[in-house]
Design a protein around this motif. Structure first.
Motif, PDB file in Angstrom:
ATOM      1  N   ASN A  36      37.832  37.477  39.759  1.00  0.00           N
ATOM      2  CA  ASN A  36      39.012  37.431  38.871  1.00  0.00           C
ATOM      3  C   ASN A  36      40.167  38.278  39.389  1.00  0.00           C
ATOM      4  N   ALA A  37      39.958  39.028  40.467  1.00  0.00           N
ATOM      5  CA  ALA A  37      41.030  39.869  41.012  1.00  0.00           C
ATOM      6  C   ALA A  37      41.565  39.326  42.335  1.00  0.00           C
ATOM      7  N   VAL A  38      41.016  38.193  42.798  1.00  0.00           N
ATOM      8  CA  VAL A  38      41.451  37.633  44.088  1.00  0.00           C
ATOM      9  C   VAL A  38      42.950  37.335  44.047  1.00  0.00           C
ATOM     10  N   GLY A  39      43.436  36.804  42.916  1.00  0.00           N
ATOM     11  CA  GLY A  39      44.864  36.481  42.765  1.00  0.00           C
ATOM     12  C   GLY A  39      45.744  37.709  42.925  1.00  0.00           C
ATOM     13  N   TYR A  40      45.308  38.811  42.345  1.00  0.00           N
ATOM     14  CA  TYR A  40      46.051  40.075  42.477  1.00  0.00           C
ATOM     15  C   TYR A  40      46.103  40.500  43.943  1.00  0.00           C
ATOM     16  N   PHE A  41      44.952  40.460  44.627  1.00  0.00           N
ATOM     17  CA  PHE A  41      44.930  40.903  46.032  1.00  0.00           C
ATOM     18  C   PHE A  41      45.763  39.971  46.920  1.00  0.00           C
ATOM     19  N   VAL A  42      45.723  38.664  46.653  1.00  0.00           N
ATOM     20  CA  VAL A  42      46.556  37.738  47.433  1.00  0.00           C
ATOM     21  C   VAL A  42      48.026  38.140  47.286  1.00  0.00           C
ATOM     22  N   LYS A  43      48.450  38.460  46.046  1.00  0.00           N
ATOM     23  CA  LYS A  43      49.854  38.870  45.828  1.00  0.00           C
ATOM     24  C   LYS A  43      50.184  40.173  46.547  1.00  0.00           C
ATOM     25  N   GLN A  44      49.165  40.988  46.845  1.00  0.00           N
ATOM     26  CA  GLN A  44      49.385  42.255  47.562  1.00  0.00           C
ATOM     27  C   GLN A  44      49.269  42.070  49.080  1.00  0.00           C
ATOM     28  N   GLY A  45      49.169  40.823  49.532  1.00  0.00           N
ATOM     29  CA  GLY A  45      49.157  40.557  50.970  1.00  0.00           C
ATOM     30  C   GLY A  45      47.770  40.478  51.595  1.00  0.00           C
ATOM     31  N   PHE A  46      46.735  40.421  50.773  1.00  0.00           N
ATOM     32  CA  PHE A  46      45.367  40.303  51.298  1.00  0.00           C
ATOM     33  C   PHE A  46      45.049  38.838  51.567  1.00  0.00           C
ATOM     34  N   THR A  47      44.241  38.601  52.614  1.00  0.00           N
ATOM     35  CA  THR A  47      43.825  37.238  52.947  1.00  0.00           C
ATOM     36  C   THR A  47      42.297  37.154  52.960  1.00  0.00           C
ATOM     37  N   LYS A  48      41.831  35.915  52.800  1.00  0.00           N
ATOM     38  CA  LYS A  48      40.383  35.678  52.873  1.00  0.00           C
ATOM     39  C   LYS A  48      39.940  35.616  54.326  1.00  0.00           C
ATOM     40  N   GLU A  49      40.910  35.381  55.213  1.00  0.00           N
ATOM     41  CA  GLU A  49      40.579  35.375  56.637  1.00  0.00           C
ATOM     42  C   GLU A  49      40.507  36.830  57.107  1.00  0.00           C
ATOM     43  N   ILE A  50      39.457  37.131  57.856  1.00  0.00           N
ATOM     44  CA  ILE A  50      39.291  38.489  58.371  1.00  0.00           C
ATOM     45  C   ILE A  50      39.653  38.454  59.856  1.00  0.00           C
ATOM     46  N   TYR A  51      40.750  39.126  60.203  1.00  0.00           N
ATOM     47  CA  TYR A  51      41.234  39.105  61.582  1.00  0.00           C
ATOM     48  C   TYR A  51      40.674  40.266  62.403  1.00  0.00           C
ATOM     49  N   LEU A  52      40.276  41.341  61.723  1.00  0.00           N
ATOM     50  CA  LEU A  52      39.667  42.472  62.439  1.00  0.00           C
ATOM     51  C   LEU A  52      38.364  42.006  63.076  1.00  0.00           C
ATOM     52  N   GLU A  53      38.095  42.509  64.284  1.00  0.00           N
ATOM     53  CA  GLU A  53      36.829  42.194  64.946  1.00  0.00           C
ATOM     54  C   GLU A  53      35.672  42.688  64.082  1.00  0.00           C
ATOM     55  N   LYS A  54      34.645  41.841  63.984  1.00  0.00           N
ATOM     56  CA  LYS A  54      33.535  42.193  63.087  1.00  0.00           C
ATOM     57  C   LYS A  54      32.865  43.517  63.466  1.00  0.00           C
ATOM     58  N   ASP A  55      32.772  43.796  64.782  1.00  0.00           N
ATOM     59  CA  ASP A  55      32.076  45.042  65.155  1.00  0.00           C
ATOM     60  C   ASP A  55      32.873  46.306  64.809  1.00  0.00           C
ATOM     61  N   VAL A  56      34.153  46.126  64.429  1.00  0.00           N
ATOM     62  CA  VAL A  56      34.954  47.272  63.975  1.00  0.00           C
ATOM     63  C   VAL A  56      34.505  47.726  62.583  1.00  0.00           C
ATOM     64  N   TRP A  57      34.123  46.768  61.732  1.00  0.00           N
ATOM     65  CA  TRP A  57      33.828  47.126  60.330  1.00  0.00           C
ATOM     66  C   TRP A  57      32.394  46.860  59.911  1.00  0.00           C
ATOM     67  N   HIS A  58      31.703  45.920  60.622  1.00  0.00           N
ATOM     68  CA  HIS A  58      30.370  45.545  60.160  1.00  0.00           C
ATOM     69  C   HIS A  58      29.417  46.724  60.283  1.00  0.00           C
ATOM     70  N   GLY A  59      28.652  46.969  59.218  1.00  0.00           N
ATOM     71  CA  GLY A  59      27.756  48.115  59.229  1.00  0.00           C
ATOM     72  C   GLY A  59      28.416  49.385  58.719  1.00  0.00           C
ATOM     73  N   PHE A  60      29.756  49.379  58.617  1.00  0.00           N
ATOM     74  CA  PHE A  60      30.459  50.544  58.058  1.00  0.00           C
ATOM     75  C   PHE A  60      30.723  50.338  56.573  1.00  0.00           C
ATOM     76  N   ILE A  61      31.303  49.183  56.241  1.00  0.00           N
ATOM     77  CA  ILE A  61      31.601  48.964  54.823  1.00  0.00           C
ATOM     78  C   ILE A  61      30.368  48.397  54.128  1.00  0.00           C
ATOM     79  N   LYS A  62      30.293  48.691  52.848  1.00  0.00           N
ATOM     80  CA  LYS A  62      29.125  48.285  52.068  1.00  0.00           C
ATOM     81  C   LYS A  62      29.159  46.791  51.781  1.00  0.00           C
ATOM     82  N   ASP A  63      28.062  46.112  52.051  1.00  0.00           N
ATOM     83  CA  ASP A  63      27.935  44.715  51.650  1.00  0.00           C
ATOM     84  C   ASP A  63      27.792  44.683  50.146  1.00  0.00           C
ATOM     85  N   TYR A  64      28.454  43.728  49.530  1.00  0.00           N
ATOM     86  CA  TYR A  64      28.497  43.717  48.080  1.00  0.00           C
ATOM     87  C   TYR A  64      28.564  42.266  47.652  1.00  0.00           C
ATOM     88  N   ASP A  65      27.488  41.739  47.064  1.00  0.00           N
ATOM     89  CA  ASP A  65      27.569  40.326  46.702  1.00  0.00           C
ATOM     90  C   ASP A  65      28.208  40.162  45.327  1.00  0.00           C
TER      91      ASP A  65
END
Ligand code: ACO
Length: 162
Positions: free
Chosen positions: A116-145
């Motif tokens: 329900n907050a995806v619309g808010y984040f889109v308006k703040q410039g967030f995208t569903k596409e992740i451009y950062l290389e996965k090895d930069v963040w994977h294993g650092f940020i918490k997985d959250y389903d």
């Protein structure tokens, strides 16, 4: 209205604000266990950018900067119920971006957005596409389903606040 960034540093005024923000998160993010909210808010690696009216907390964003990878993970974001859709969420995000760029040296944010907050984040410039290389963040940020991973690039020059 005042925007500040505090973390758990044992200064009374800062701790009072963090507790006020904890109460907003507990109410606005009912799917998050309260103990988990308290743990991250009080964790010294996390920072909270807050909007205050007088000494009352109206809302805030708690994030963890990963300095060597130059990205920040937004853990929680909320505005108190009777102050939503007045533009405070947008101003808060702009202060966060400015602070994260100028103080932490970050270039990107990642967050797991509630559906329900995806619309808010889109308006703040967030995208569903992740451009950062996965090895930069994977294993650092918490997985959250139950949330959608979203990314935002912080403009290197834009004045986000006036
Ligand atoms: N869905 C779609 N659009 C939204 C939503 C939403 N849930 N909330 C706000 N918007 C839009 C507004 O309509 C506005 O659009 P406009 O600029 O075209 O008028 C724009 O986003 C900005 O609105 P603000 O008034 O700045 O947003 P607000 O102050 O209400 O803050 C927030 C937004 C933080 C999502 C607030 O509504 C809130 O606390 N919601 C409940 C808690 C929540 O869902 N938090 C995010 C969970 S995910 C996480 O924490 C990682």
């Amino acid at each position: 209205l005042k925007f500040v960034c505090y973390s758990n540093d044992s200064i009374d005024e800062h701790m009072m604000c963090l507790i006020g923000l904890k109460n907003i998160f507990a109410r606005q993010l009912p799917n998050m266990p309260k103990e988990y909210i308290v743990r991250l808010l009080m964790d010294r690696k996390h920072k909270s950018v807050m909007v205050l009216r007088g000494n009352l907390v109206v809302g805030g964003i708690t994030y963890r900067p990963y300095h060597s990878q130059k990205f920040g993970e937004i853990a929680f974001c909320a505005i108190t119920a009777d102050e939503q859709v007045k533009g405070y969420g947008t101003r808060l995000m702009n202060h966060l971006k400015q602070h994260a760029r100028d103080v932490d040296g970050l270039t990107h944010f990642l967050t797991y957005a509630d559906n329900n907050a995806v619309g808010y984040f889109v308006k703040q410039g967030f995208t569903k596409e992740i451009y950062l290389e996965k090895d930069v963040w994977h294993g650092f940020i918490k997985d959250y389903d139950g949330g959608l991973l979203m990314e935002c690039k912080i403009d290197p020059k834009l004045p986000y606040t006036d």
